[in-house]
Structures are given as C-alpha cells and as structure tokens.
Design a protein around this motif. Sequence first.
Motif, PDB file in Angstrom:
ATOM      1  N   TYR A 345      41.469 -14.150 -12.328  1.00  0.00           N
ATOM      2  CA  TYR A 345      42.033 -14.936 -13.433  1.00  0.00           C
ATOM      3  C   TYR A 345      42.618 -13.988 -14.472  1.00  0.00           C
ATOM      4  O   TYR A 345      42.143 -12.857 -14.632  1.00  0.00           O
ATOM      5  CB  TYR A 345      40.941 -15.801 -14.104  1.00  0.00           C
ATOM      6  N   ILE A 353      37.129 -19.615 -20.064  1.00  0.00           N
ATOM      7  CA  ILE A 353      36.021 -20.033 -19.170  1.00  0.00           C
ATOM      8  C   ILE A 353      34.762 -19.181 -19.330  1.00  0.00           C
ATOM      9  O   ILE A 353      33.747 -19.453 -18.700  1.00  0.00           O
ATOM     10  CB  ILE A 353      36.459 -20.035 -17.680  1.00  0.00           C
ATOM     11  N   SER A 358      30.764 -22.116 -12.988  1.00  0.00           N
ATOM     12  CA  SER A 358      31.963 -22.117 -12.135  1.00  0.00           C
ATOM     13  C   SER A 358      32.470 -23.537 -11.889  1.00  0.00           C
ATOM     14  O   SER A 358      33.675 -23.763 -11.759  1.00  0.00           O
ATOM     15  CB  SER A 358      31.675 -21.422 -10.805  1.00  0.00           C
ATOM     16  N   CYS A 359      31.513 -24.516 -11.879  1.00  0.00           N
ATOM     17  CA  CYS A 359      31.943 -25.888 -11.602  1.00  0.00           C
ATOM     18  C   CYS A 359      32.720 -26.501 -12.777  1.00  0.00           C
ATOM     19  O   CYS A 359      33.325 -27.563 -12.653  1.00  0.00           O
ATOM     20  CB  CYS A 359      30.745 -26.753 -11.208  1.00  0.00           C
ATOM     21  N   ILE A 361      35.152 -24.742 -14.340  1.00  0.00           N
ATOM     22  CA  ILE A 361      36.413 -23.998 -14.494  1.00  0.00           C
ATOM     23  C   ILE A 361      37.612 -24.950 -14.535  1.00  0.00           C
ATOM     24  O   ILE A 361      38.466 -24.867 -15.418  1.00  0.00           O
ATOM     25  CB  ILE A 361      36.603 -22.955 -13.348  1.00  0.00           C
ATOM     26  N   GLU A 362      37.644 -25.881 -13.612  1.00  0.00           N
ATOM     27  CA  GLU A 362      38.813 -26.751 -13.508  1.00  0.00           C
ATOM     28  C   GLU A 362      38.987 -27.612 -14.770  1.00  0.00           C
ATOM     29  O   GLU A 362      40.104 -27.776 -15.271  1.00  0.00           O
ATOM     30  CB  GLU A 362      38.708 -27.634 -12.259  1.00  0.00           C
ATOM     31  N   LYS A 368      41.842 -24.312 -10.603  1.00  0.00           N
ATOM     32  CA  LYS A 368      40.770 -23.386 -10.232  1.00  0.00           C
ATOM     33  C   LYS A 368      41.211 -22.577  -9.012  1.00  0.00           C
ATOM     34  O   LYS A 368      41.530 -23.167  -7.971  1.00  0.00           O
ATOM     35  CB  LYS A 368      39.514 -24.192  -9.906  1.00  0.00           C
ATOM     36  N   GLU A 371      35.765 -19.470  -7.429  1.00  0.00           N
ATOM     37  CA  GLU A 371      34.488 -19.599  -8.150  1.00  0.00           C
ATOM     38  C   GLU A 371      34.231 -18.362  -9.003  1.00  0.00           C
ATOM     39  O   GLU A 371      33.652 -18.436 -10.071  1.00  0.00           O
ATOM     40  CB  GLU A 371      33.326 -19.644  -7.139  1.00  0.00           C
TER      41      GLU A 371
END
Length: 394
Positions: A345, A353, A358-359, A361-362, A368, A371
């Motif tokens: 990224y 972020i 990680s869940c 991020i979107e 995304k 992860e």
Amino acid sequence: MGEKTKSHLQPRKEMLRHVRRAVVKVGSGVLTGKDGLNRRVINNLTRDICALKEKGIEIILVSSGAVSSGMKKTGLSKRPESLSQKQALAAVGQPSLMMAYERAFERCGHRVAQILITRDDLNNRRRYLNARNTVFTLLSWRIVPIFNENDTVSVDEIKFGDNDNLSAMVTSLTESQLLVNLSDIDGLFDKDPRTNRDAKLVRVVERAGSDVLGFASAAPGSLGTGGMGSKIRAGRKVSLAGIPAIIANGRKQGILNGIFRGEETGTLFMPQEDALCHRKHWIAFTKSSKGEIVVDQGAEKALVKGGKSLLPSGIVGVVGGFTIGDSVVILNENRKEVAVGMVNYAAADIRKIMGCRSCDIEARLGFKHDEEVIHRDNLVLTNYNGEDLCRLRI
Ligand code: GLU
C-alpha cells in the motif's frame, strides 16, 4: 574469522574450479596512475580475462577509472569536491576508458560492451530483470560487458555510492558465482597497512560479524571513491547471496589467473550457507528505501520472532511519501531498524489503515489489495543470523 590454515586451501580450489561466470571489479587506483590510464595494467588484465574466457569462464567487468582518466585529460591534479565537476570529468574520461578496453580486448580477438547504470535502474524489478536479460544476451554473444556507474547523470538519491557496491549488485544481477574485487592493495588487513608496519593480511573471512568492518580504514585511495570499508561491505553482501568474493591486488601480474587456479592470494569471503534468496537479497541491498514504517512491540515481536507478515494493526507511524512496491525501513518504537520490506500500500493509504484490523481495510480505503502491508516473502529482517544488515547497506 579464519587464519591461514591448510584446510582452507582445498575448499578454495574446489570452490573456484566450479566458477563459470564471475564479476571482476577494477578500481581507479589499479587502472590509473599519475599519467592517466595505465595501459600496461589494462593489457595484463585483459590478457588474463581472455585466457579465462578461452577456458569457458564468462567474465563481467565493473570498471572505475572514468573520473580519474577525465582528470588527466583535463589537467586536474586533485579529485574535485563538486558533484557537477565529477560528473563532467566522468563524461570526459569514460570514452577513453572504453577505448582502452576495446583496443586491449581486440588484440585478443574479443569484443566489449559498455553498460552505464544508476541505482534507479535496478530499483524497479522489471527494469532489473531487463538489465539482466541484456547482460545474458551479450554473454551469449561472447562479448565482455563492462559496467560503470552512469556518473554523469547520477545524483545522490540514485547513486550506488561507489563501484564496490555496484559490483556486489552486478554479481547478484548477473547470477555470477564469484566477485573478484581488484584493488591497489593485497587484500584486507587487520590494521591499516599504510600506517601500521605490523599489519597482517586476513586470508579468509568465514563469517563476518560486526568486527570485520572495524578493520577497515574509511579513507579511500586518492583516486577512487570507496575505501576498504566499502570493499568489505561488498564482500559481505555477496557472501550473503551465497557467493564467494575475493579482494586482491590488481597490480600484480597474472593475478586473475592465479585466483582462478585457486592460489591463496588476497582475502576470500566465504559464501554463507544460510544465504538470502535472490529476491530478498535484492530487497535488502539493491532496492533503495523510500520511507519508514514504525511498528509497536507486538508487531515487532511477530516479525522478528514469529516470522510473520506486517499487518496494519501493528503500525503506529508512517514517514515519507512512498508508493506501492517501494521499499521501506521498519522501525520499532525506539526508532531502531528491525527490517526492510516492499509495501503493498502507498504511504497515504497506510496512514488511513494503521492500527486497524485487516478486515477493516476495505471500509477505510474503498478497496483492498492484500491483508498484509508487507508480506513476509517481501520482508528481510535487519538482524540476519546475528549480522546487522543495516551496517552493510549504503
Ligand atoms: N564511477 C567512478 C569512475 O569511473 C568510480 C567510482 C569508484 O571508484 O568507486 O571514476
């Protein structure tokens, strides 16, 4: 650090017997004297290289000498401090350097090719692989590639620093099996031999800890850029790729042939058995870092002890304006370097972020990629089996 023992003779001979491709780096102090380019040295080296080629050994040259040759041609007696003057001198001297090689190799029926590069050319994996293909094509045509840094356009941010460093990069780029670094002294000494008469030549560096760098005098010769320190760093980088490196005296006649016969000359850096793979070696040493990521204690432990990837949750700070695919240094909370790695990224997105799972991020970014901020395959720990890789980088 090993002493001169009989047990080193056989492995050395054995190791060199299998070398089919090698990089030979020649320093300005070897190639040039007060009268400019030293044709006798160039002719001797060329003859040696041609003899090796006849035996089926491919040689890639990394040659300094552009600036010092330019100095002679413009009548300057002292290496200038200013970057633009050094760049201009390299532009004056490089053609003479190549002409001298071309004439010398022609006499033995061989052709040469000039490759001028900057560090930036090897930063991007695609360009890196392209450069490699060019060298492989030249070698398949039995042409001797001669590298030098493209000094005329190199500014600090895109510089290799010196040709010792460049030669280490070229060794790994070209998948060579040996680096021979020809200098104007016999190898690595335990003290500076210019000021200590009892200085002893170190025959073998088995596995350098931080101590071996302490042997080096930082002072370069009057003509070149690197000192012994940069030769040691280059030797260690190469051995961390699992490749042996030898520092020897390029002014000695027949030195290259002697080395390839397995004669115990110069200082041999033994290849490391637990070497870094090609890609990690490139991340650790060739790619230059574009920023920093600061991690908390939990993430530090996961990276260092657990061999894990870097997730957004453990990030507490981002420094710089890097983008996807750039290399960054990972620092712990005390701002000590713990690793380098290639990011998934951009800096601006990591700022959004960091600290989150990680869940999430979107939800934060609207997209995304991965992860992980840095996948462990793209991450190299700074403490590599007890050796501080940070000290080897420039
Ligand atoms: N590229 C420089 C030159 O050709 C030499 C750099 C070095 O000596 O390390 O003069």
